[in-house]
Design an enzyme around this catalytic site. Structure first.
Site, short mmCIF file in Angstrom:
data_model
loop_
_atom_site.label_atom_id
_atom_site.label_comp_id
_atom_site.label_asym_id
_atom_site.label_seq_id
_atom_site.Cartn_x
_atom_site.Cartn_y
_atom_site.Cartn_z
N TYR A 97 69.50 35.31 43.76
CA TYR A 97 69.03 34.05 44.37
C TYR A 97 70.19 33.10 44.68
O TYR A 97 70.11 32.29 45.59
CB TYR A 97 68.01 33.36 43.45
CG TYR A 97 66.62 33.93 43.62
CD1 TYR A 97 65.71 33.37 44.51
CD2 TYR A 97 66.24 35.06 42.91
CE1 TYR A 97 64.45 33.91 44.68
CE2 TYR A 97 64.99 35.62 43.07
CZ TYR A 97 64.10 35.03 43.96
OH TYR A 97 62.86 35.58 44.13
N GLU A 139 58.64 36.63 38.90
CA GLU A 139 59.19 37.98 38.92
C GLU A 139 59.56 38.43 37.49
O GLU A 139 59.33 39.59 37.13
CB GLU A 139 60.39 38.04 39.88
CG GLU A 139 59.90 37.99 41.33
CD GLU A 139 60.92 37.45 42.34
OE1 GLU A 139 62.14 37.55 42.09
OE2 GLU A 139 60.48 36.93 43.38
#
Ligand SMILES: Cc1cc2nc3c(=O)[nH]c(=O)nc-3n(C[C@H](O)[C@H](O)[C@H](O)COP(=O)(O)OP(=O)(O)OC[C@H]3O[C@@H](n4cnc5c(N)ncnc54)[C@H](O)[C@@H]3O)c2cc1C
Ligand code: HEM
Length: 403
Positions: A97, A139
């Site tokens: 990310y 997640e």
């Protein structure tokens, strides 16, 4: 929550980001792949070429900014769930990310130029990280539930125990874990990611395939349609590889099952509507119900080009024996090439007509097929009074249906 000062800046700049969304995400991917060529093995090159992925990413970021600033028209939760399940099936990690954030925000600056002051950059950085944190948390939870020991370590070897030709363009693969462990549980409607190393040093590619067999069986089944090139568009990379290169005895890398869309409904009447290879979740649901709830009222509607292109249709008579309340309605564009002995079905010629789909009061609907087909059927069912929350659907590509 977005800070008050950032909310004002995001509201003011949202129209510009929205208008240039696909230019920004297009630039983002170029920058990111230049800096991190290893990520070309994680992203779907077909979706890059057709632009579908950059459209889905831009739409998600804009929808999230609208949600944060209170202008959201689309329900946000389902979008978040869809992305998190897709990411988990690909083994996306929290560290990645940072890479995506850096290049996405730099691309905003490149495309919007001087309009991106330090204040604007800081506000969009805040939006990105709020979204990233929500996804990372979901997640992480999905990894834990799936028993993935280490962040993103989803891949496991599976042995192909059988390869079955279903039609000219469709093949099923029956798989067992290579280490002899039991096949994990899944819900009909869930999919696995399959990672293959393409020939000629072209690197790895990953695609999703819905599990098309019975949950609880000792093996898993996936049913793959070969995507053929047309005009300038090339043959599909992974489906062609699976069709041409993978045989019984070979090994494939698979993720655990993921996917937020159940094809089972809620215990009441169920309407399964599919077209083409979109029949895979419905087949899993029918197998499961035959084993667990044989009295369930189910209508199966399937559309295909011809009877001979309709994969695994020879399984339907046996399913009807086991599911006495299953009725089948088929639409073939050309119905002339053959009847199926033992199948009790209403067969119509032409394209599916949503007005003629049998509808029980309170039925839950599961749709799967090409996007124009699902939009047509969903629109028709909404007009007939089915509430949108009763219609689940699976898109075999990035993105969701638009109202
Ligand atoms: C949740 C989910 C479940 C799925 N379940 C199934 C299933 O059960 N069975 C199944 O068969 N499929 C399923 N799919 C679809 C599957 O994941 C793949 O998308 C499909 O197999 C095609 O992959 P491919 O690599 O063969 O094609 P790709 O190489 O990804 O190509 C896809 C399309 O892009 C076009 N394209 C590629 N490059 C270019 C270019 N340069 N210019 C123009 N066009 C281009 C190709 O011609 C092709 O039409 C599912 C997808 C999802 C998301
Ligand atoms: C806040 C950050 C992110 C957002 C908003 C986002 C959004 C999305 C969306 C909307 C999709 C399509 C989902 C669908 O199938 O409908 C997607 C898929 C995907 N994402 Fe992300 N994503 C983010 C971060 C990441 C990161 C960090 C990675 C890792 C490098 C990543 C890799 C992928 C890949 C590989 C796919 C599948 C691509 C494809 O099938 O074409 N994403 N993402």
């Amino acid at each position: 929550m977005l800070s008050e000062s950032s909310a004002a800046v995001v509201t003011a700049t949202l129209p510009a980001v929205q208008a240039h969304g696909e230019a920004i995400t297009g630039r983002f991917y170029q920058r990111m792949f230049d800096a991190h060529p290893e990520l070309l093995d994680v992203f779907n090159r077909g979706n890059q070429a057709t632009g579908q992925q950059k459209a889905a990413l831009a739409a998600a970021v804009v929808a999230y900014a609208e949600h944060l600033t209170g202008d959201g028209r689309v329900p946000w939760g389902p979008i978040l769930d869809r992305i998190a399940h897709k990411h988990a099936s690909l083994g996306i990690t929290a560290t990645q990310y940072t890479i995506v954030g850096r290049h996405l925000l730099a691309a905003v600056g490149e495309v919007l130029g001087d309009a991106v002051t330090a204040e604007v950059a800081a506000a969009w950085d805040e939006v990105y990280w709020l979204l990233a944190c929500e996804l990372i948390a979901r997640e992480a939870r999905l990894y834990t539930l799936a028993g993935v020991a280490e962040d993103g370590a989803v891949w496991r070897d599976w042995r192909v125990v059988a390869r079955t030709r279903e039609t000219a363009d469709v093949v099923s693969f029956t798989l067992v874990p290579a280490d002899g462990a039991p096949a994990p549980a899944f819900t009909p409607g869930q999919y696995v990611s399959v990672a293959v190393d393409l020939d000629g040093g072209r690197g790895q590619q990953i695609r999703q395939y819905s599990l098309s067999g019975r949950p609880g069986a000792p093996d898993w089944r996936i049913t793959v349609k070969r995507v053929r090139g047309a005009g300038d568009a090339p043959d599909g990379m992974v489906s062609t590889y699976l069709h041409e290169r993978v045989a019984a005895g070979d090994t494939l890398r698979l993720s655990p099952p993921f996917g937020e869309v159940s094809a089972l409904g809620d215990g009441g009447p169920l309407l399964l509507v599919s077209a083409g290879i979109g029949l895979t979740p419905a087949l899993s649901a029918l197998e499961h119900l035959a084993a667990t709830e044989p009295e369930r009222e189910v209508v199966l509607v399937h559309a295909d080009r011809t009877p001979s292109a309709h994969a695994r249709r020879e399984e339907l008579p046996r399913l009807q024996e086991r599911l006495p309340n299953l009725s089948v309605r088929l639409w073939y564009e050309d119905a002339t090439d053959g009847e199926l002995a033992g199948l009790k079905a209403e067969v119509a010629e032409g394209l599916v007509d949503p007005a003629r789909i049998p509808l029980s009061p309170g039925a839950r609907v599961h749709l799967c097929g090409p996007v124009p087909f699902m939009s047509l059927v969903r629109g028709g069912l909404l007009r007939r009074g089915v509430p949108p929350e009763r219609i689940a659907y699976e898109v075999f590509g990035p993105g969701m249906l638009r109202d």
